[in-house]
Scaffold this motif. Structure first.
Motif, mmCIF file in Angstrom:
data_model
loop_
_atom_site.group_PDB
_atom_site.id
_atom_site.type_symbol
_atom_site.label_atom_id
_atom_site.label_comp_id
_atom_site.label_asym_id
_atom_site.label_seq_id
_atom_site.Cartn_x
_atom_site.Cartn_y
_atom_site.Cartn_z
ATOM 1 N N GLU A 40 0.829 -1.206 0.000
ATOM 2 C CA GLU A 40 0.000 0.000 0.000
ATOM 3 C C GLU A 40 0.866 1.261 0.000
ATOM 4 O O GLU A 40 1.816 1.396 0.776
ATOM 5 C CB GLU A 40 -0.919 0.013 1.219
ATOM 6 C CG GLU A 40 -2.013 1.060 1.178
ATOM 7 C CD GLU A 40 -3.096 0.800 0.139
ATOM 8 O OE1 GLU A 40 -3.869 1.745 -0.154
ATOM 9 O OE2 GLU A 40 -3.182 -0.328 -0.381
ATOM 10 N N GLY A 41 0.527 2.188 -0.894
ATOM 11 C CA GLY A 41 1.247 3.447 -0.975
ATOM 12 C C GLY A 41 2.444 3.435 -1.906
ATOM 13 O O GLY A 41 2.993 4.500 -2.214
ATOM 14 N N TRP A 42 2.865 2.263 -2.366
ATOM 15 C CA TRP A 42 3.987 2.216 -3.304
ATOM 16 C C TRP A 42 3.606 2.915 -4.609
ATOM 17 O O TRP A 42 2.481 2.785 -5.100
ATOM 18 C CB TRP A 42 4.374 0.767 -3.620
ATOM 19 C CG TRP A 42 5.394 0.183 -2.688
ATOM 20 C CD1 TRP A 42 5.214 -0.162 -1.389
ATOM 21 C CD2 TRP A 42 6.758 -0.132 -3.012
ATOM 22 N NE1 TRP A 42 6.370 -0.676 -0.869
ATOM 23 C CE2 TRP A 42 7.348 -0.666 -1.838
ATOM 24 C CE3 TRP A 42 7.539 -0.035 -4.158
ATOM 25 C CZ2 TRP A 42 8.670 -1.088 -1.798
ATOM 26 C CZ3 TRP A 42 8.862 -0.455 -4.119
ATOM 27 C CH2 TRP A 42 9.421 -0.971 -2.949
ATOM 28 N N LEU A 43 4.557 3.640 -5.164
ATOM 29 C CA LEU A 43 4.434 4.204 -6.505
ATOM 30 C C LEU A 43 5.163 3.273 -7.471
ATOM 31 O O LEU A 43 6.147 2.630 -7.098
ATOM 32 C CB LEU A 43 5.050 5.597 -6.555
ATOM 33 C CG LEU A 43 4.430 6.632 -5.606
ATOM 34 C CD1 LEU A 43 5.300 7.882 -5.549
ATOM 35 C CD2 LEU A 43 3.021 6.976 -6.033
ATOM 36 N N ARG A 84 -1.920 7.309 -12.272
ATOM 37 C CA ARG A 84 -1.838 8.705 -11.841
ATOM 38 C C ARG A 84 -1.529 9.671 -12.975
ATOM 39 O O ARG A 84 -1.842 10.853 -12.874
ATOM 40 C CB ARG A 84 -0.773 8.846 -10.740
ATOM 41 C CG ARG A 84 -1.124 8.126 -9.436
ATOM 42 C CD ARG A 84 -2.441 8.609 -8.874
ATOM 43 N NE ARG A 84 -2.754 8.036 -7.572
ATOM 44 C CZ ARG A 84 -3.973 7.906 -7.092
ATOM 45 N NH1 ARG A 84 -5.024 8.268 -7.820
ATOM 46 N NH2 ARG A 84 -4.178 7.385 -5.908
ATOM 47 N N VAL A 93 -3.402 2.068 -9.285
ATOM 48 C CA VAL A 93 -4.205 3.171 -9.805
ATOM 49 C C VAL A 93 -3.323 4.086 -10.650
ATOM 50 O O VAL A 93 -2.261 4.530 -10.210
ATOM 51 C CB VAL A 93 -4.856 3.971 -8.658
ATOM 52 C CG1 VAL A 93 -5.666 5.140 -9.205
ATOM 53 C CG2 VAL A 93 -5.737 3.052 -7.807
ATOM 54 N N LYS A 99 -5.115 -1.847 -5.094
ATOM 55 C CA LYS A 99 -5.137 -1.852 -6.550
ATOM 56 C C LYS A 99 -4.107 -0.867 -7.093
ATOM 57 O O LYS A 99 -3.779 0.122 -6.439
ATOM 58 C CB LYS A 99 -6.526 -1.466 -7.078
ATOM 59 C CG LYS A 99 -7.618 -2.467 -6.734
ATOM 60 C CD LYS A 99 -8.954 -2.033 -7.341
ATOM 61 C CE LYS A 99 -10.042 -3.045 -7.035
ATOM 62 N NZ LYS A 99 -11.348 -2.652 -7.612
ATOM 63 N N TYR A 159 1.974 5.079 -11.453
ATOM 64 C CA TYR A 159 0.857 4.366 -10.849
ATOM 65 C C TYR A 159 1.072 4.345 -9.338
ATOM 66 O O TYR A 159 2.200 4.493 -8.854
ATOM 67 C CB TYR A 159 0.785 2.931 -11.372
ATOM 68 C CG TYR A 159 0.534 2.810 -12.861
ATOM 69 C CD1 TYR A 159 -0.710 2.443 -13.346
ATOM 70 C CD2 TYR A 159 1.548 3.063 -13.787
ATOM 71 C CE1 TYR A 159 -0.954 2.317 -14.710
ATOM 72 C CE2 TYR A 159 1.319 2.957 -15.159
ATOM 73 C CZ TYR A 159 0.069 2.578 -15.609
ATOM 74 O OH TYR A 159 -0.155 2.474 -16.956
ATOM 75 N N GLU A 160 0.000 4.123 -8.589
ATOM 76 C CA GLU A 160 0.105 4.048 -7.132
ATOM 77 C C GLU A 160 -0.770 2.917 -6.610
ATOM 78 O O GLU A 160 -1.908 2.730 -7.069
ATOM 79 C CB GLU A 160 -0.334 5.364 -6.489
ATOM 80 C CG GLU A 160 -0.201 5.375 -4.978
ATOM 81 C CD GLU A 160 -0.586 6.709 -4.351
ATOM 82 O OE1 GLU A 160 -0.479 6.840 -3.118
ATOM 83 O OE2 GLU A 160 -1.002 7.617 -5.106
ATOM 84 N N VAL A 161 -0.244 2.156 -5.655
ATOM 85 C CA VAL A 161 -1.037 1.117 -5.005
ATOM 86 C C VAL A 161 -1.940 1.790 -3.977
ATOM 87 O O VAL A 161 -1.476 2.319 -2.973
ATOM 88 C CB VAL A 161 -0.154 0.059 -4.332
ATOM 89 C CG1 VAL A 161 -1.040 -1.010 -3.675
ATOM 90 C CG2 VAL A 161 0.794 -0.587 -5.341
ATOM 91 N N THR A 162 -3.210 1.774 -4.259
ATOM 92 C CA THR A 162 -4.209 2.421 -3.408
ATOM 93 C C THR A 162 -5.384 1.474 -3.204
ATOM 94 O O THR A 162 -5.987 1.013 -4.179
ATOM 95 C CB THR A 162 -4.722 3.729 -4.051
ATOM 96 O OG1 THR A 162 -3.604 4.600 -4.304
ATOM 97 C CG2 THR A 162 -5.712 4.438 -3.158
ATOM 98 N N GLY A 163 -5.680 1.178 -1.954
ATOM 99 C CA GLY A 163 -6.798 0.280 -1.670
ATOM 100 C C GLY A 163 -6.619 -1.100 -2.263
ATOM 101 O O GLY A 163 -7.591 -1.741 -2.663
#
Length: 389
Positions: free
Chosen positions: A276-279, A380, A378, A376, A370-374
């Motif tokens: 979570e939160g990784w770009l 950006r 996502v 998944k 991209y970013e790991v959010t929830g």
């Protein structure tokens, strides 16, 4: 007249012979439609730790081949050939040789990873067989003298430069902890990121940690103790996932960017909450977001019962680029002719307009974030645009 016992034994042999005759005209291989067979191959990791990336690319090629045959306007019967190199430099030459030895293969999409390209590039060159990668990004690959190699994406000057710009401009980082996986890909990308970070006045602490390291505690602890403002990992998801877990355990909670080898749902599956939160960067588009690619995404979902992944659309485009040139050349094309025609092509695909410079590079320089959010990944947007905002 043969006895009943001999007739029973002979029947399968007769059927088999008839089936074979339906696939041949003289010494030529023909398809069910009676047309001469032309083959297009894909080489990549269809097994091994990072096979999810390879299978998504393979599926893109398969879909292009299926749709091209379904249109019914090809002057040949197009057949797909897969070659599994497990993402390994050691297994790449054998996979490439399998493709090369099939005389009806007139083009290869791949190899998918940089180390396998380096290991097999000379074999493809000696065979005058096109090797068009949809994903291998190490900048050095076009400097090794390979005459059959073309790259269908921006090289890692785009990714590494984008990472550096994002950290230096957007986050005003003063120190970055940079880790590569000691592969051709990881080392090349890290070198670009390091050079651009230093040029922007950012201090860099760099470590190389080989793939399949059994325990990432030491490097995670080093990252935490470095007092870095941010971290970059240049490698693949199979190693990024355990590293992410150890970073979380060590209490490293600063921004973390992974390269395109991390850009897969498998990273999230393997790393769990630590992802979570990784770009994540990638010179690839999101098929679910880009309006012009949504039909491809729907077709892919219908065919494979899963959403397209990293480089699925780019592989689909690369295959269609080749198919267009094959169609123009006809069923009697040679490998040399295909290579020359693709090298000079200007093809508008779903993901980009494909063309190649004198070294075989795609001249574009765009990478995305991209970013790991929830749980998944996502999308950006363009990383350079985001860095400047």
């Amino acid at each position: 007249m043969l006895p009943r016992r001999l007739l029973t034994t002979a029947a399968p042999l007769i059927v088999g012979a008839l089936a074979l005759s339906a696939c041949a005209k003289g010494d030529e291989e023909v398809g069910a439609d009676g047309k001469k067979v032309v083959k297009i191959a894909y080489q990549g990791p269809l097994s091994g730790d990072n096979s999810a990336l390879g299978v998504h690319m393979e599926n893109g090629v398969k879909l292009a081949v299926k749709q091209a045959n379904a249109r019914g306007d090809l002057p040949f019967s197009l057949v797909y050939v897969g070659a599994d190199d497990a993402g390994s430099a050691d297994q790449s030459p054998a996979a490439a040789q399998k493709v090369i030895d099939d005389e009806r293969v007139l083009a290869t999409i791949g190899p998918a990873f940089s180390s396998p390209v380096k290991a097999a590039g000379q074999l493809y060159s000696q065979a005058s067989l096109l090797s068009l990668t949809p994903s291998a990004s190490s900048p050095s690959l076009t400097t090794l003298g390979f005459t059959s190699f073309l790259r269908g994406i921006p090289n890692d000057n785009a990714q590494g430069g984008g990472m550096a710009a994002y950290y230096a401009k957007k986050l005003a980082a003063k120190k970055v902890f940079l880790v590569d996986d000691k592969t051709e890909y990881g080392i090349g990308l890290s070198a670009v990121a390091e050079a651009d970070l230093k040029a922007a006045g950012v201090e860099v602490v760099r470590q190389s940690v080989p793939q399949k390291t059994p325990d990432y505690t030491a490097v995670a602890t080093a990252a935490k103790n470095s007092n870095a403002d941010a971290l970059i990992y240049a490698g693949f998801y199979a190693d990024a996932a355990p590293f992410a877990k150890k970073l979380k355990e060590a209490g490293f909670d600063k921004p973390r960017i992974g390269s395109d080898g991390v850009n897969d749902a498998k990273f999230i599956e393997l790393a769990g909450a630590a992802s979570e939160g990784w770009l994540v960067t990638c010179p690839c588009v999101d098929p679910g977001v880009e309006a012009g690619i949504k039909q491809f995404a729907a077709d892919y979902q219908a065919e494979f019962r899963t959403a397209p992944g990293t480089y699925s659309a780019e592989s689909f485009d690369a295959a269609n680029l080749v198919i267009e040139q094959l169609k123009a050349l006809g069923p009697d094309a040679t490998r040399d002719q295909v290579l020359a025609k693709v090298r000079q092509a200007d093809y508008k695909g779903l993901t980009k307009e494909f063309r190649f410079d004198a070294k075989g590079e795609y001249p574009g320089k765009t990478a995305f974030l991209y970013e790991v959010t929830g749980g998944k990944l996502v999308y950006r947007g363009n990383i350079e645009t985001l860095a400047a905002s």
